[in-house]
Motif scaffolding. Structure first.
Motif, PDB file in Angstrom:
ATOM      1  N   LEU A  27       3.557   9.434  -1.389  1.00  0.00           N
ATOM      2  CA  LEU A  27       4.134   8.321  -2.352  1.00  0.00           C
ATOM      3  C   LEU A  27       4.724   6.988  -1.538  1.00  0.00           C
ATOM      4  CD1 LEU A  27       6.570  10.403  -4.607  1.00  0.00           C
ATOM      5  CD2 LEU A  27       4.263   9.406  -5.030  1.00  0.00           C
ATOM      6  N   ILE A  28       5.285   7.467  -0.277  1.00  0.00           N
ATOM      7  CA  ILE A  28       5.451   6.393   0.638  1.00  0.00           C
ATOM      8  C   ILE A  28       4.194   5.399   1.252  1.00  0.00           C
ATOM      9  CG2 ILE A  28       6.682   5.822   2.888  1.00  0.00           C
ATOM     10  CD1 ILE A  28       8.797   8.188   2.235  1.00  0.00           C
ATOM     11  N   ILE A  29       3.476   6.459   1.549  1.00  0.00           N
ATOM     12  CA  ILE A  29       2.064   5.640   2.160  1.00  0.00           C
ATOM     13  C   ILE A  29       1.598   4.695   1.157  1.00  0.00           C
ATOM     14  CG2 ILE A  29      -0.116   6.180   2.813  1.00  0.00           C
ATOM     15  CD1 ILE A  29       1.080   8.565   4.236  1.00  0.00           C
ATOM     16  N   THR A  30       1.561   5.296  -0.276  1.00  0.00           N
ATOM     17  CA  THR A  30       0.883   4.513  -1.341  1.00  0.00           C
ATOM     18  C   THR A  30       1.439   3.543  -1.565  1.00  0.00           C
ATOM     19  OG1 THR A  30       0.219   6.562  -2.214  1.00  0.00           O
ATOM     20  CG2 THR A  30      -0.171   4.746  -3.673  1.00  0.00           C
ATOM     21  N   PHE A  31       2.755   3.360  -1.679  1.00  0.00           N
ATOM     22  CA  PHE A  31       3.790   2.044  -1.936  1.00  0.00           C
ATOM     23  C   PHE A  31       3.828   1.254  -0.950  1.00  0.00           C
ATOM     24  CE2 PHE A  31       7.674  -0.109  -1.683  1.00  0.00           C
ATOM     25  CZ  PHE A  31       7.868  -0.561  -3.141  1.00  0.00           C
ATOM     26  N   LEU A  32       3.746   1.659   0.516  1.00  0.00           N
ATOM     27  CA  LEU A  32       3.320   0.737   1.402  1.00  0.00           C
ATOM     28  C   LEU A  32       2.102  -0.060   1.484  1.00  0.00           C
ATOM     29  CD1 LEU A  32       5.290   2.721   4.388  1.00  0.00           C
ATOM     30  CD2 LEU A  32       6.045   0.672   3.176  1.00  0.00           C
ATOM     31  N   ILE A  33       1.146   0.841   1.123  1.00  0.00           N
ATOM     32  CA  ILE A  33      -0.085   0.037   1.158  1.00  0.00           C
ATOM     33  C   ILE A  33      -0.335  -1.054  -0.026  1.00  0.00           C
ATOM     34  CG2 ILE A  33      -2.567   0.512   0.171  1.00  0.00           C
ATOM     35  CD1 ILE A  33      -2.439   3.097   1.588  1.00  0.00           C
ATOM     36  N   PHE A  34       0.235  -0.787  -1.178  1.00  0.00           N
ATOM     37  CA  PHE A  34       0.451  -1.913  -2.276  1.00  0.00           C
ATOM     38  C   PHE A  34       1.421  -2.706  -2.496  1.00  0.00           C
ATOM     39  CE2 PHE A  34      -2.708   1.502  -3.520  1.00  0.00           C
ATOM     40  CZ  PHE A  34      -3.580   0.739  -3.857  1.00  0.00           C
ATOM     41  N   ILE A  35       2.394  -2.669  -1.746  1.00  0.00           N
ATOM     42  CA  ILE A  35       3.679  -3.437  -1.624  1.00  0.00           C
ATOM     43  C   ILE A  35       3.462  -5.105  -1.685  1.00  0.00           C
ATOM     44  CG2 ILE A  35       4.486  -3.353   0.804  1.00  0.00           C
ATOM     45  CD1 ILE A  35       7.330  -2.975  -0.101  1.00  0.00           C
ATOM     46  N   ASN A  36       2.346  -5.259  -1.026  1.00  0.00           N
ATOM     47  CA  ASN A  36       2.113  -6.769  -0.526  1.00  0.00           C
ATOM     48  C   ASN A  36       1.633  -7.246  -1.878  1.00  0.00           C
ATOM     49  OD1 ASN A  36       2.750  -6.772   2.044  1.00  0.00           O
ATOM     50  ND2 ASN A  36       0.969  -6.329   2.773  1.00  0.00           N
ATOM     51  N   THR A  37       1.132  -6.496  -2.994  1.00  0.00           N
ATOM     52  CA  THR A  37       0.800  -7.050  -4.345  1.00  0.00           C
ATOM     53  C   THR A  37       2.013  -7.602  -4.905  1.00  0.00           C
ATOM     54  OG1 THR A  37       0.547  -5.033  -5.373  1.00  0.00           O
ATOM     55  CG2 THR A  37      -1.399  -5.631  -3.912  1.00  0.00           C
TER      56      THR A  37
END
Length: 120
Positions: A27-37
């Motif tokens: 969850l953390i990795i996924t969130f960090l990947i998409f946070i810039n959007t």
């Protein structure tokens, strides 16, 4: 017998704890990947203009608008359920891109969890 049961319960709990740690990490990795959007605008040279900003079908959140969206006579090539979710978002947030991007991040997070359980 009791010792075997205790060992089995402990190993099941350890598995659950390890699953929990893996899920949280994913969850953390996924969130960090998409946070810039989340703070990005719509991408007009991709498909946001077709699906959201210039789409008249999502702008009528009424019984008639929903019926038109799902009518077989309406010439729409995009998935209608996706457009219906855009219709709901447009009703509440108009053309504010943040809620649209947040919904996509949540969908990616849920899909990550789904794939984890599917593979485990």
């Amino acid at each position: 017998m009791k010792k075997q049961l205790d060992t089995k319960i402990l190993s099941n709990n350890a598995l659950r704890i390890s699953d929990f740690v893996i899920i949280i990490t994913l969850l953390i990795i996924t969130f960090l990947i998409f946070i810039n959007t989340l703070n990005s605008d719509f991408i007009h040279n991709w498909d946001d203009n077709i699906n959201i900003t210039e789409n008249t079908y999502i702008k009528d959140f009424s019984t008639h608008g929903i019926a038109t969206l799902f009518s077989e006579k309406t010439p729409i090539s995009e998935p209608r359920l996706t457009l219906f979710t855009y219709m709901i978002q447009y009703h509440f947030w108009n053309l504010n891109p943040f809620p649209y991007h947040l919904a996509n991040v949540i969908i990616h997070i849920l899909n990550t969890i789904f794939v984890f359980f599917l593979l485990s």
